[in-house]
Design a protein around this motif. Structure first.
Motif, PDB file in Angstrom:
ATOM      1  N   ASN A   1      54.411  72.911  50.904  1.00  0.00           N
ATOM      2  CA  ASN A   1      55.468  71.939  50.626  1.00  0.00           C
ATOM      3  C   ASN A   1      54.944  70.513  50.759  1.00  0.00           C
ATOM      4  N   GLN A   2      53.969  70.308  51.672  1.00  0.00           N
ATOM      5  CA  GLN A   2      53.408  68.979  51.856  1.00  0.00           C
ATOM      6  C   GLN A   2      52.713  68.500  50.586  1.00  0.00           C
ATOM      7  N   THR A   3      51.917  69.382  49.964  1.00  0.00           N
ATOM      8  CA  THR A   3      51.266  69.014  48.704  1.00  0.00           C
ATOM      9  C   THR A   3      52.313  68.687  47.639  1.00  0.00           C
ATOM     10  N   CYS A   4      53.377  69.498  47.563  1.00  0.00           N
ATOM     11  CA  CYS A   4      54.438  69.246  46.571  1.00  0.00           C
ATOM     12  C   CYS A   4      55.092  67.896  46.799  1.00  0.00           C
ATOM     13  N   ARG A   5      55.335  67.548  48.069  1.00  0.00           N
ATOM     14  CA  ARG A   5      55.949  66.254  48.363  1.00  0.00           C
ATOM     15  C   ARG A   5      55.030  65.099  47.950  1.00  0.00           C
ATOM     16  N   LEU A   6      53.724  65.234  48.232  1.00  0.00           N
ATOM     17  CA  LEU A   6      52.784  64.174  47.877  1.00  0.00           C
ATOM     18  C   LEU A   6      52.697  63.999  46.356  1.00  0.00           C
TER      19      LEU A   6
ATOM     20  N   ASP B   1      43.473  65.660  40.757  1.00  0.00           N
ATOM     21  CA  ASP B   1      42.092  65.178  40.729  1.00  0.00           C
ATOM     22  C   ASP B   1      41.924  63.977  41.657  1.00  0.00           C
ATOM     23  N   GLU B   2      42.901  63.091  41.619  1.00  0.00           N
ATOM     24  CA  GLU B   2      42.836  61.892  42.463  1.00  0.00           C
ATOM     25  C   GLU B   2      42.915  62.269  43.937  1.00  0.00           C
ATOM     26  N   PHE B   3      43.819  63.195  44.287  1.00  0.00           N
ATOM     27  CA  PHE B   3      43.923  63.645  45.671  1.00  0.00           C
ATOM     28  C   PHE B   3      42.605  64.247  46.150  1.00  0.00           C
ATOM     29  N   ALA B   4      41.980  65.043  45.264  1.00  0.00           N
ATOM     30  CA  ALA B   4      40.717  65.680  45.630  1.00  0.00           C
ATOM     31  C   ALA B   4      39.639  64.626  45.886  1.00  0.00           C
ATOM     32  N   ARG B   5      39.581  63.580  45.050  1.00  0.00           N
ATOM     33  CA  ARG B   5      38.595  62.511  45.248  1.00  0.00           C
ATOM     34  C   ARG B   5      38.833  61.783  46.559  1.00  0.00           C
ATOM     35  N   GLU B   6      40.115  61.724  46.967  1.00  0.00           N
ATOM     36  CA  GLU B   6      40.457  61.050  48.219  1.00  0.00           C
ATOM     37  C   GLU B   6      40.230  61.942  49.439  1.00  0.00           C
ATOM     38  N   GLY B   7      39.797  63.189  49.188  1.00  0.00           N
ATOM     39  CA  GLY B   7      39.533  64.106  50.294  1.00  0.00           C
ATOM     40  C   GLY B   7      40.745  64.880  50.758  1.00  0.00           C
TER      41      GLY B   7
ATOM     42  N   ALA C   1      51.463  75.988  24.437  1.00  0.00           N
ATOM     43  CA  ALA C   1      51.021  74.645  24.819  1.00  0.00           C
ATOM     44  C   ALA C   1      51.321  74.384  26.285  1.00  0.00           C
ATOM     45  N   PRO C   2      50.394  73.704  26.987  1.00  0.00           N
ATOM     46  CA  PRO C   2      50.652  73.346  28.384  1.00  0.00           C
ATOM     47  C   PRO C   2      51.856  72.425  28.472  1.00  0.00           C
ATOM     48  N   SER C   3      52.564  72.483  29.588  1.00  0.00           N
ATOM     49  CA  SER C   3      53.736  71.622  29.767  1.00  0.00           C
ATOM     50  C   SER C   3      53.297  70.180  29.949  1.00  0.00           C
ATOM     51  N   ARG C   4      54.174  69.262  29.549  1.00  0.00           N
ATOM     52  CA  ARG C   4      53.865  67.840  29.696  1.00  0.00           C
ATOM     53  C   ARG C   4      53.717  67.467  31.159  1.00  0.00           C
ATOM     54  N   GLN C   5      54.592  68.022  32.009  1.00  0.00           N
ATOM     55  CA  GLN C   5      54.510  67.682  33.423  1.00  0.00           C
ATOM     56  C   GLN C   5      53.205  68.169  34.035  1.00  0.00           C
ATOM     57  N   ARG C   6      52.754  69.377  33.650  1.00  0.00           N
ATOM     58  CA  ARG C   6      51.498  69.865  34.199  1.00  0.00           C
ATOM     59  C   ARG C   6      50.348  68.950  33.798  1.00  0.00           C
ATOM     60  N   ASP C   7      50.366  68.498  32.557  1.00  0.00           N
ATOM     61  CA  ASP C   7      49.312  67.603  32.093  1.00  0.00           C
ATOM     62  C   ASP C   7      49.297  66.298  32.890  1.00  0.00           C
ATOM     63  N   ARG C   8      50.450  65.912  33.406  1.00  0.00           N
ATOM     64  CA  ARG C   8      50.513  64.706  34.238  1.00  0.00           C
ATOM     65  C   ARG C   8      50.105  64.997  35.677  1.00  0.00           C
ATOM     66  N   ILE C   9      50.385  66.207  36.140  1.00  0.00           N
ATOM     67  CA  ILE C   9      50.086  66.565  37.535  1.00  0.00           C
ATOM     68  C   ILE C   9      48.584  66.744  37.756  1.00  0.00           C
ATOM     69  N   ILE C  10      47.876  67.329  36.787  1.00  0.00           N
ATOM     70  CA  ILE C  10      46.447  67.622  36.944  1.00  0.00           C
ATOM     71  C   ILE C  10      45.656  66.370  37.344  1.00  0.00           C
ATOM     72  N   PRO C  11      45.825  65.212  36.670  1.00  0.00           N
ATOM     73  CA  PRO C  11      45.100  64.006  37.104  1.00  0.00           C
ATOM     74  C   PRO C  11      45.476  63.557  38.512  1.00  0.00           C
ATOM     75  N   ILE C  12      46.735  63.779  38.894  1.00  0.00           N
ATOM     76  CA  ILE C  12      47.154  63.437  40.259  1.00  0.00           C
ATOM     77  C   ILE C  12      46.396  64.298  41.267  1.00  0.00           C
TER      78      ILE C  12
ATOM     79  N   SER D   1      52.450  75.788  39.992  1.00  0.00           N
ATOM     80  CA  SER D   1      51.812  76.307  38.783  1.00  0.00           C
ATOM     81  C   SER D   1      50.642  75.424  38.381  1.00  0.00           C
ATOM     82  N   ALA D   2      50.831  74.108  38.479  1.00  0.00           N
ATOM     83  CA  ALA D   2      49.750  73.176  38.137  1.00  0.00           C
ATOM     84  C   ALA D   2      48.583  73.304  39.112  1.00  0.00           C
ATOM     85  N   VAL D   3      48.901  73.539  40.394  1.00  0.00           N
ATOM     86  CA  VAL D   3      47.838  73.723  41.391  1.00  0.00           C
ATOM     87  C   VAL D   3      47.003  74.949  41.049  1.00  0.00           C
ATOM     88  N   ARG D   4      47.684  76.041  40.679  1.00  0.00           N
ATOM     89  CA  ARG D   4      46.940  77.263  40.307  1.00  0.00           C
ATOM     90  C   ARG D   4      46.063  77.005  39.081  1.00  0.00           C
TER      91      ARG D   4
END
Length: 287
Positions: free
Chosen positions: A249-254, A236-242, A223-234, A275-278
């Motif tokens: 490290n900058q992406t991790c901080r954001l 998606d939102e960053f991608a929509r914002e360009g 099963a996917p981790s709970r945190q990864r399931d929360r990170i994926i929508p984040i 891991s979630a980014v991959r």
């Protein structure tokens, strides 16, 4: 001096002065020191012998009087006194206490101890990860190649045939990157976060993957981790914002900053975010 509020960055700054007395407020506001004092990572060591005078307009230092009374500064030119605030306190950095807290969160056996011949390398104890016994070591920083070689040799000598992992509190391993890649050298930030209550929260999946990469695939949970399931929508939102989605490290901080805004539990470690980014990019080999 630039102040920091991220607990791990602040801890890395303090540990650069391990064993020495510092004015901790130079790194962060006094209110942000409570967690470190509560954990005995910062130990009050009194007040400095002298401070800039606040009683007169002449630039000079004054003696600090603190025996049997609240501390105050005494201007010998005017005879006036002024109170010494909490941000004037001196603290000693206790790396052993930091390593002890980390060892507790890792559920290690044994006791934290300083290795003979080293003023900063600490043995923390060991545990079993999957079927492999791993001994853990801790050092505040490792930024010089010559020093890193001797430290890693000391770790190897101490651990013998048992797998060893060296956790480093500093923010980067850029100066020793080739050596770190060949050894089990782990940035604290990549496998842990500091919870609001002062506990280290360990990302066990990332830790196992770093230490035992050859075993990680066969041991992963389906099963996917709970945190990864929360990170994926984040993401998606960053991608929509360009925004740029990468393993920096900058992406991790954001991601951590946005995660804190949305959820009450401890934010994910860098390894979990990467891991979630991959996974977000389409690599489904990560758990």
């Amino acid at each position: 001096m630039t102040t920091k509020t991220d607990p791990l960055s602040l801890l890395a700054s303090y540990l650069g002065y391990a064993g020495h007395d510092i004015a901790a407020h130079q790194f962060a506001p006094a209110k942000d020191l409570d967690l470190f004092v509560r954990n005995n990572w910062l130990v009050p060591a009194g007040y400095p012998a002298a401070l800039p005078c606040e009683a007169c307009d002449e630039p000079h230092s004054v003696e600090v009087v603190s025996k049997n009374c609240p501390p105050y500064g005494l201007c010998l030119r005017t005879g006036e006194t002024f109170p010494i605030m909490d941000d004037g306190k001196i603290y000693r950095i206790d790396a052993v206490a930091v390593a002890g807290s980390l060892a507790s969160s890792l559920n290690l056996d044994g006791t934290v101890r300083q290795l003979r011949g080293s003023s900063c390398l600490l043995a923390m104890g060991g545990t079993r990860i999957h079927d492999t016994r791993v001994n853990f070591f801790f050092i505040p920083g490792l930024d010089r190649l010559d020093a890193a070689s001797s430290v890693l040799q000391a770790v190897a000598n101490q651990s013998g045939s048992i797998t060893a992992a060296l956790i480093v509190a500093s923010e980067t391993l850029d100066q020793i990157h080739p050596l770190a890649q060949r050894n089990k050298v782990i940035l604290l930030r990549d496998i842990a976060q500091i919870h609001a209550d002062g506990r280290f929260v360990i990302d066990e999946t990332s830790l196992a993957r770093i230490i035992l990469p050859e075993n990680a695939l066969g041991r992963r949970l389906g099963a996917p981790s709970r945190q990864r399931d929360r990170i994926i929508p984040i993401l998606d939102e960053f991608a929509r914002e360009g925004g740029t989605i990468d393993n920096s490290n900058q992406t991790c901080r954001l991601v951590r900053s946005r995660y804190r805004e949305l959820y009450d539990d401890a934010p994910p470690a860098n390894g979990t975010i990467r891991s979630a980014v991959r996974y977000w990019r389409g690599d489904r080999s990560d758990p």
